[in-house]
Design a protein around this motif. Structure first.
Motif, PDB file in Angstrom:
ATOM      1  N   TYR A 406       0.865  -1.185   0.000  1.00  0.00           N
ATOM      2  CA  TYR A 406       0.000   0.000   0.000  1.00  0.00           C
ATOM      3  C   TYR A 406       0.890   1.219   0.000  1.00  0.00           C
ATOM      4  CZ  TYR A 406      -4.349   2.566   0.991  1.00  0.00           C
ATOM      5  OH  TYR A 406      -5.460   3.379   0.917  1.00  0.00           O
ATOM      6  N   PRO A 407       1.181   1.797  -1.169  1.00  0.00           N
ATOM      7  CA  PRO A 407       0.519   1.583  -2.458  1.00  0.00           C
ATOM      8  C   PRO A 407       1.073   0.354  -3.199  1.00  0.00           C
ATOM      9  CG  PRO A 407       2.257   3.177  -2.725  1.00  0.00           C
ATOM     10  CD  PRO A 407       2.222   2.849  -1.258  1.00  0.00           C
ATOM     11  N   ALA A 441     -10.362  12.323  -8.887  1.00  0.00           N
ATOM     12  CA  ALA A 441     -11.438  11.752  -8.067  1.00  0.00           C
ATOM     13  C   ALA A 441     -10.875  10.986  -6.876  1.00  0.00           C
ATOM     14  CB  ALA A 441     -12.321  10.847  -8.920  1.00  0.00           C
ATOM     15  N   LEU A 442      -9.704  10.381  -7.068  1.00  0.00           N
ATOM     16  CA  LEU A 442      -9.069   9.597  -6.007  1.00  0.00           C
ATOM     17  C   LEU A 442      -8.264  10.454  -5.040  1.00  0.00           C
ATOM     18  CD1 LEU A 442      -7.800   6.562  -8.152  1.00  0.00           C
ATOM     19  CD2 LEU A 442      -9.719   6.571  -6.545  1.00  0.00           C
ATOM     20  N   GLY A 469       0.964   3.126  -7.205  1.00  0.00           N
ATOM     21  CA  GLY A 469      -0.283   3.781  -6.871  1.00  0.00           C
ATOM     22  C   GLY A 469      -1.461   2.827  -6.930  1.00  0.00           C
ATOM     23  N   ASP A 470      -2.625   3.385  -6.799  1.00  0.00           N
ATOM     24  CA  ASP A 470      -3.861   2.604  -6.775  1.00  0.00           C
ATOM     25  C   ASP A 470      -3.998   1.738  -8.029  1.00  0.00           C
ATOM     26  OD1 ASP A 470      -6.324   2.101  -5.314  1.00  0.00           O
ATOM     27  OD2 ASP A 470      -7.329   3.064  -7.016  1.00  0.00           O
ATOM     28  N   LEU A 475      -3.222  -1.700 -13.990  1.00  0.00           N
ATOM     29  CA  LEU A 475      -2.802  -0.779 -15.041  1.00  0.00           C
ATOM     30  C   LEU A 475      -1.722  -1.384 -15.937  1.00  0.00           C
ATOM     31  CD1 LEU A 475      -2.525   2.746 -13.353  1.00  0.00           C
ATOM     32  CD2 LEU A 475      -4.290   1.913 -14.910  1.00  0.00           C
ATOM     33  N   VAL A 476      -0.804  -2.133 -15.343  1.00  0.00           N
ATOM     34  CA  VAL A 476       0.314  -2.679 -16.116  1.00  0.00           C
ATOM     35  C   VAL A 476      -0.156  -3.608 -17.231  1.00  0.00           C
ATOM     36  CG1 VAL A 476       0.718  -4.696 -14.635  1.00  0.00           C
ATOM     37  CG2 VAL A 476       2.627  -3.667 -15.872  1.00  0.00           C
TER      38      VAL A 476
END
Length: 531
Positions: A406-407, A441-442, A469-470, A475-476
């Motif tokens: 985290y993250p 937004a995050l 990050g989140d 994402l990867v």
């Protein structure tokens, strides 16, 4: 039957022990170096009860984690398989690694989200954590999953499961307990185990490794974590987020193998954790256990004065050691390299004919998904060679990884540091989470995060992608298939991204990489300029 034939053809009873000794020596080579004294008849009785018939298999697999990628499919093809696994089926990943850790880390993520709710003007708190129930339920589910594999192996007529430690006693010849067998093809997937550093006093304490940390049924009030790699960071997050005070000793830097820019952002965010204290660069002098407490003595970097820390628990997470030292590899001609990892070529062949190694014990990558990938490669190019397009070398292009702390951290391909060492000309596009609609937004201006895309300056080929990050581990995956297919920067920019999904961060990083090309005077197509 063999002993009977000797007795029936030789009537001189005084010569019987010598005949049995001679026969055993010549039919069971691994006993040749044992002393067979003719003055000890009991020795002959012991050996005379052993079978002189060795089993032979088409396929031998050592390890039932990623080794299952070879053993079960081979058996379904009609091959006779010897499976050597003295522990539970499923390997490290299922029993004491990837899966149980993520089942525990997700509740920690939930707790961290609650604690971070204040950035959204939400007043929330955690009243209690039923730690024992959480750990017990995860352990129970893991046990059920692991034991559910057993019947499939035990009922398989083409697999013999050997549950004793496996050791080589000759070329492609093994012993498990009192069983000796040979194989046409041998696959070593025996994994690795936690490394224990030579800290004075440590070996005499009830310290935890990652194995015990995942089944710690009583939540410790405080915990020492020694290590700064991905396992240490994940487990430190789990314990701290759920209320344990964590004291983390990192010899130099966190996540040493990550891209330096990503690592710096991770370190900045990770250090914000409310239940952690960090001792970077401190030298540990000793760890002892007194009066139900761990006593750690250390010196801070640049200080000559020793200090003492006392906690209820201690977790050692300083890397892994391959299990190659348990197999007597020298008996079969398999060589190891630095660190004890088995030496393999780009076809995963060892230095012994018809012996292959893969997974953690070979050390090319230390992930379950890479071990599975290697097992599937060997299944195709060795077991099903007659149907394969091979032989061809294994191709690790697009091999990704993630850290579920985290993250989160994730990456694929070269880091910027590696490109500099290789002398490859590149441009980069770095996009902070906050520079996107979903990042706004995050509240990423507070919670942080960035994505980094590395592009070949000459060809626009994607060389690497790294994020912190989140949902970085998700994402990867936009970049992984593109790298696998030798994709270019163009492919990301020509793709339509959902607005305002988090994946726009990847597109924005691509736009910044394109701008970097333009700034350096690289000519690019008009269509690409407009994206």
């Amino acid at each position: 039957r063999t002993i009977s034939s000797i007795v029936s053809t030789h009537h001189h009873r005084k010569s019987l022990p010598r005949l049995i000794s001679h026969h055993v020596r010549n039919t069971i080579p691994f006993l040749h170096n044992n002393s067979l004294s003719h003055s000890q008849p009991s020795t002959y009785l012991f050996y005379s009860t052993m079978s002189t018939t060795e089993k032979h298999y088409d396929v031998v697999v050592i390890g039932a984690g990623a080794g299952a990628k070879i053993s079960t499919p081979s058996s379904k093809l009609g091959f006779k398989v010897a499976l050597c696994e003295m522990d539970r089926l499923g390997g490290t990943c299922l029993n004491r690694g990837c899966i149980p850790s993520k089942m525990l880390i997700h509740p920690a993520d939930v707790a961290s989200t609650i604690l971070d709710a204040k950035v959204f003007e939400i007043d929330a708190q955690i009243n209690s954590v039923n730690w024992k129930k959480l750990v017990t339920e995860v352990a129970k589910e893991i046990d059920e999953e692991s034991f559910s594999i057993n019947p499939n192996i035990e009922k398989n007529p083409n697999i013999d499961w050997y549950r004793e430690p496996a050791k080589f006693i000759g070329e492609r010849k093994l012993q498990c307990g009192d069983q000796v067998f040979t194989g046409d093809r041998v696959f070593i997937a025996a994994g690795a185990r936690p490394t224990i550093p030579p800290i004075p006093g440590l070996k005499d304490t009830p310290y935890m490794t990652s194995t015990e940390a995942l089944r710690c049924y009583e939540q410790p009030k405080d915990l020492i974590v020694v290590g700064g790699g991905y396992i240490a960071c994940e487990l430190a997050h789990f314990y701290a987020a759920l209320g344990t005070k964590v004291h983390m000793f990192v010899r130099s830097i966190f996540l040493r193998h990550e891209d330096s820019e990503v690592r710096e952002e991770f370190t900045r965010l990770f250090k914000k954790h409310p239940n952690m204290e960090f001792y970077e660069g401190s030298k540990i002098e000793s760890i002892n256990h007194e009066k139900n407490q761990f006593v750690l003595k250390y010196k801070e970097e640049g200080s000559a004065e020793s200090q003492t820390l006392r906690t209820e628990q201690c977790l050692i997470s300083t890397g892994v050691t391959p299990n190659s030292d348990t197999l007597d590899l020298d008996k079969t001609g398999v060589k190891t390299k630095k660190g004890g990892f088995i030496e393999v070529d780009d076809h995963l062949k060892t230095t012994c004919k018809n012996v292959w190694a893969f997974g953690d014990i070979a050390g090319n990558y230390l992930f379950r998904h890479s071990a599975n990938f290697e097992g599937e490669y060997l299944l195709e190019t060795v077991i099903r060679a007659d149907e394969s397009e091979g032989p061809y070398p294994i191709d690790y292009t697009g091999m990704p990884h993630a850290v579920f702390s985290y993250p989160q951290v994730a990456g694929v391909g070269d880091t910027e540091d590696e490109l500099k060492k290789k002398g490859i000309e590149y441009v980069k596009g770095v996009n902070k989470y906050q520079w996107s609609a979903m990042g706004m937004a995050l509240k990423s201006q507070i919670t942080g995060g960035l994505a980094k895309l590395l592009i070949c300056k000459k060809t626009r080929k994607i060389l690497g992608f790294h994020a912190v990050g989140d949902q970085a581990s998700i994402l990867v995956h936009e970049v992984i298939p593109l790298m696998r297919l030798n994709g270019k920067l163009d492919d990301i920019l020509y793709m339509v991204h959902i607005h305002p999904a988090l994946s726009e961060i990847v597109r924005n990083a691509a736009r910044r990489a394109r701008n970097a090309l333009v700034e350096e005077g690289v000519k690019i197509p008009l269509k690409l300029q407009l994206k």
